[in-house]
Design a protein around this motif. Structure first.
Motif: not given
Ligand SMILES: Cc1cc2nc3c(=O)[nH]c(=O)nc-3n(C[C@H](O)[C@H](O)[C@H](O)COP(=O)(O)OP(=O)(O)OC[C@H]3O[C@@H](n4cnc5c(N)ncnc54)[C@H](O)[C@@H]3O)c2cc1C
Ligand code: FES
Ligand code: FES
Lengths: 265, 156
Positions: B107-117
């Motif tokens: 869940m943290s991984g998906i969140d960080m990828v979404n934000r950085y993108k």
């Protein structure tokens, strides 16, 4: 956690009204300090008035160099605000290093300064930026606001609505995080404004965040890393605990101040 | 007791809970979605991370009542027929040992990828490690977790 009544406020005046009707209520913002404290029963409010969704407590406005940050604005929002970054990148960078991403998505500037944890980051920034803390009834200068360990000038039930300051010409925050908690072992915020240099220090003192007058005087003389050579704070007034003694922390203040100055000069 | 309603993994849900009920207990005890874990209950470990209105939060440090009306996504809601690229990447890179921390890591991984993108920023190894500061793994030593997130970032 003890049982409690939960209320959601949609604006600041509703929050104040809801709280005044409770027996021993408290405001809830991001809950990143209050909920852990309630789990250990260090806090046991009868009621919580949630201000995190109060529309008039949220958001950042920048006009010229004047900045206003709503009390319920999250650390993540401060970190990511483009207009704020243009005039005061130091506060954005500071917010980007509070805790971790999930904490930054919930935790707020108002909650952080109301709590005045001696190792929290925002108090150092507020002191260095010469910020004004606005409540529903008055304005309090940062110099008068942070009274001591977890203690502020706020009355019981007084709601912080926003924080205002003039963006300094230059500023930077250097933090030495405790490797386990990520809170500051020592954090130094240096701001160089029209009225001179202000240095706010957190994490180091047993009495909470403070301004380092000797460092300010030295930097007013010459704004350079070298100007800080041999200048520090009184080790006897610094916190001594298992993470580091007073002498160690006093040294950290000098080192972090130098790093902050190096980052801007 | 009051009724708290929200959308969890795209489905409208509703339950009578106390004011003090944590979001994680609402998810685990009332909805029986036990993929979200409780590792510490002191806001440190990140095994309880879910998305509330698209943002990663520690569900042990949020009241269920505060999520009234919110869109919540848990680990059970990320796969869409096939595994989510983040789940697949953890599988491909052996990004887990006991698996207890894994729901929170994903869940943290998906969140960080979404934000950085969304912000057009580069999610390099140093950034992934910085972003994982709120997720503790007692088994792996993190290397394969970082590799997994890096792979998913290139596929998402
Ligand atoms: C794992 C973890 C790591 C953290 N790391 C750091 C760190 O590195 N640096 C750091 O500075 N902090 C850190 N924090 C604390 C975090 O920044 C909190 O968000 C912050 O201290 C409190 O903000 P909150 O919005 O969550 O307030 P809450 O927890 O909701 O409230 C805190 C207190 O403030 C009062 N309050 C809230 N809003 C108002 C208001 N508008 N007016 C008056 N009173 C109000 C509440 O009644 C309560 O007493 C960390 C927290 C966690 C869980
Ligand atoms: S269980 Fe929520 S952070 Fe550990
Ligand atoms: S795989 Fe066991 S805690 Fe991370």
């Amino acid at each position: 956690m003890h049982s409690l009544n939960y209320h959601k406020a949609s604006n600041a005046s509703e929050a104040a009204r809801l709280l005044s009707g409770t027996e021993d209520g408290k405001f809830l913002a991001g809950g990143q300090t209050l909920i852990p404290a309630m789990k250990t029963r260090l806090a046991a409010p009868s009621d919580l008035v949630d201000v995190s969704g109060a529309a008039d407590l949220r958001g950042i406005t920048v006009s010229g160099r004047e900045v206003r940050i709503g009390a319920a604005t999250t650390h993540a929002e401060v970190a990511a605000d483009d207009a704020l970054r243009k005039v005061c990148p130091s506060i954005c960078d500071m917010a980007a290093n509070i805790g971790d991403p999930a904490v930054r998505h919930r935790g707020t500037i108002g909650g952080s300064i109301a709590n005045n944890d001696p190792a929290a980051d925002y108090p150092a920034a507020m002191l260095a930026l010469g910020a004004t803390i606005k409540t529903a009834s008055r304005e309090i200068a940062a110099d008068e606001f942070f009274v001591g360990l977890f203690e502020t000038a706020l009355e019981d039930d007084e709601l912080i609505t926003s924080i205002g300051f003039t963006a300094p010409a230059a500023g930077a925050y250097a933090k030495f995080p405790n490797p386990a908690s990520r809170y500051a072992m020592c954090g130094v915020f240096v701001a160089r404004g029209d009225d001179g240099v202000r240095v706010g220090v957190t994490g180091a003192s047993a009495d909470g965040a403070f301004r380092a007058g000797d460092l300010e005087a030295a930097l007013d003389g010459a704004f350079s890393v070298d100007a800080l050579d041999g200048i520090s704070v009184n080790a006897e007034e610094m916190l001594s605990d298992i993470h580091g003694d007073g002498v160690y922390r006093a040294n950290l203040v000098s080192v972090m101040a130098k790093r902050a100055v190096a980052a801007v000069s | 007791m009051s009724t708290v309603s929200m959308t969890v993994n795209g489905k409208a849900v509703s339950a009578d809970v106390e004011g003090r009920t944590l979001l994680v207990d609402y998810i685990r005890e009332h909805l029986r979605l036990t993929g979200t874990h409780v590792g510490c209950d002191t806001s440190q470990c990140g095994t309880c991370v879910v998305h509330v209105d698209g943002k990663a939060v520690k569900s042990c440090t949020m009241l269920a009542a505060a999520a009234e009306g919110a869109e919540v996504t848990t680990i059970e809601g990320v796969a869409n027929g096939d595994l989510h690229p983040m789940q697949k990447a953890f599988n491909d890179n052996h990004g887990l040992q006991c698996g207890f921390c894994t729901p929170g890591m994903i869940m943290s991984g998906i969140d960080m990828v979404n934000r950085y993108k969304a912000e057009g920023r580069q999610l390099d190894e140093a950034a992934i490690r910085h972003e994982l500061e709120g997720n503790i793994c007692r088994c792996t030593g993190y290397h394969n977790i970082v590799k997994s997130i890096a792979q998913a970032a290139s596929e998402m």
